[in-house]
Design a protein around this motif. Structure first.
Motif, short mmCIF file in Angstrom:
data_model
loop_
_atom_site.label_atom_id
_atom_site.label_comp_id
_atom_site.label_asym_id
_atom_site.label_seq_id
_atom_site.Cartn_x
_atom_site.Cartn_y
_atom_site.Cartn_z
N MET A 1 0.69 -1.32 -0.02
CA MET A 1 0.24 -0.23 0.07
C MET A 1 1.29 1.30 -0.15
SD MET A 1 -3.62 1.08 2.96
CE MET A 1 -3.42 -0.05 2.91
N ALA A 2 2.05 1.13 1.09
CA ALA A 2 2.89 2.33 0.85
C ALA A 2 3.37 2.47 -0.45
CB ALA A 2 3.63 1.83 1.42
N SER A 3 4.17 1.46 -1.46
CA SER A 3 4.98 2.04 -2.39
C SER A 3 3.40 2.14 -4.15
CB SER A 3 4.79 1.02 -3.33
OG SER A 3 4.16 -1.21 -3.12
N GLN A 4 2.24 1.96 -3.32
CA GLN A 4 1.04 2.68 -4.40
C GLN A 4 1.07 3.56 -3.97
OE1 GLN A 4 -2.32 0.29 -3.72
NE2 GLN A 4 -3.72 0.52 -5.13
N HIS A 5 0.83 4.09 -3.03
CA HIS A 5 0.40 5.97 -2.49
C HIS A 5 1.96 6.72 -2.29
CE1 HIS A 5 -4.04 4.68 -2.81
NE2 HIS A 5 -3.51 3.19 -1.90
N GLY A 6 2.59 5.89 -2.39
CA GLY A 6 4.32 6.80 -2.65
C GLY A 6 3.98 7.45 -1.21
N VAL A 7 4.19 7.01 0.00
CA VAL A 7 4.17 6.88 1.52
C VAL A 7 5.24 6.40 1.92
CG1 VAL A 7 2.51 8.35 1.20
CG2 VAL A 7 1.96 5.72 1.86
N HIS A 8 6.03 6.64 2.75
CA HIS A 8 6.56 5.49 3.61
C HIS A 8 6.00 4.77 4.48
CE1 HIS A 8 10.15 3.93 6.36
NE2 HIS A 8 10.93 4.80 5.57
N PRO A 9 6.43 3.62 4.70
CA PRO A 9 5.44 2.15 5.72
C PRO A 9 5.06 2.52 6.59
CG PRO A 9 6.95 1.43 3.85
CD PRO A 9 7.47 2.95 4.06
N THR A 10 6.20 3.09 7.70
CA THR A 10 5.77 3.71 8.92
C THR A 10 4.68 4.67 9.09
OG1 THR A 10 7.93 4.91 9.07
CG2 THR A 10 8.46 3.16 9.55
N LEU A 11 4.52 5.69 7.91
CA LEU A 11 3.58 6.97 7.87
C LEU A 11 2.17 5.88 7.95
CD1 LEU A 11 4.52 9.78 7.25
CD2 LEU A 11 2.61 9.63 6.05
N ILE A 12 1.92 4.53 7.07
CA ILE A 12 0.66 3.85 7.09
C ILE A 12 0.55 3.48 8.35
CG2 ILE A 12 0.12 2.67 6.12
CD1 ILE A 12 1.03 2.90 3.76
N HIS A 13 1.80 3.42 9.08
CA HIS A 13 1.35 1.90 10.42
C HIS A 13 0.90 3.65 11.74
CE1 HIS A 13 2.26 -0.11 13.36
NE2 HIS A 13 3.32 0.39 14.48
N ALA A 14 1.70 4.27 11.21
CA ALA A 14 1.42 5.73 11.98
C ALA A 14 -0.42 6.07 12.75
CB ALA A 14 1.99 6.67 12.18
N TRP A 15 -0.45 6.58 11.21
CA TRP A 15 -2.16 6.74 10.69
C TRP A 15 -2.56 5.86 11.20
CZ3 TRP A 15 -0.85 7.93 4.74
CH2 TRP A 15 -0.08 9.13 4.95
N LYS A 16 -2.58 4.08 10.65
CA LYS A 16 -3.55 2.94 11.41
C LYS A 16 -3.88 3.20 13.00
CE LYS A 16 -3.94 -2.07 11.26
NZ LYS A 16 -3.55 -2.93 11.04
N LYS A 17 -2.77 3.49 13.81
CA LYS A 17 -2.15 3.15 15.50
C LYS A 17 -3.12 4.44 15.62
CE LYS A 17 1.08 3.23 19.09
NZ LYS A 17 2.11 3.79 19.42
N GLN A 18 -2.90 5.73 14.39
CA GLN A 18 -3.81 6.95 15.64
C GLN A 18 -5.65 6.58 14.67
OE1 GLN A 18 -2.75 10.35 13.13
NE2 GLN A 18 -1.11 10.95 14.52
N LEU A 19 -6.31 6.07 14.18
CA LEU A 19 -7.67 5.89 13.98
C LEU A 19 -7.88 5.29 14.88
CD1 LEU A 19 -9.77 5.23 12.21
CD2 LEU A 19 -8.95 3.88 10.43
N LEU A 20 -6.99 4.06 15.18
CA LEU A 20 -7.16 3.14 16.06
C LEU A 20 -7.66 3.35 17.04
CD1 LEU A 20 -5.44 -0.46 14.83
CD2 LEU A 20 -7.72 0.08 14.41
N ALA A 21 -6.91 4.15 18.01
CA ALA A 21 -6.94 4.46 19.13
C ALA A 21 -7.82 6.32 19.42
CB ALA A 21 -5.65 5.12 19.48
N GLY A 22 -8.74 6.08 18.52
CA GLY A 22 -9.47 7.86 17.95
C GLY A 22 -10.76 7.30 17.59
#
Length: 56
Positions: A1-22
């Motif tokens: 998913m990260a390469s498909q959208h051109g973002v770093h994998p840790t960024l996706i992990h951080a977004w997922k963590k924020q979503l699950l928390a809030g």
């Protein structure tokens, strides 16, 4: 998913963590704000009645 959208994998992990928390708080606040207040409906029907009497 990260390469498909051109973002770093840790960024996706951080977004997922924020979503699950809030996610619960984000969806809980919007559910209450979408319902129209009851007194506003009554007020609008009263205004329609007054305008209809004025028009007649």
């Amino acid at each position: 998913m990260a390469s498909q959208h051109g973002v770093h994998p840790t960024l996706i992990h951080a977004w997922k963590k924020q979503l699950l928390a809030g996610a619960e708080g984000a969806f809980a606040s919007t559910a209450n704000s979408t319902a129209p207040p009851e007194d506003k409906t009554v007020e609008l029907y009263e205004q329609i009645g007054r305008l209809k009497v004025e028009l007649d």
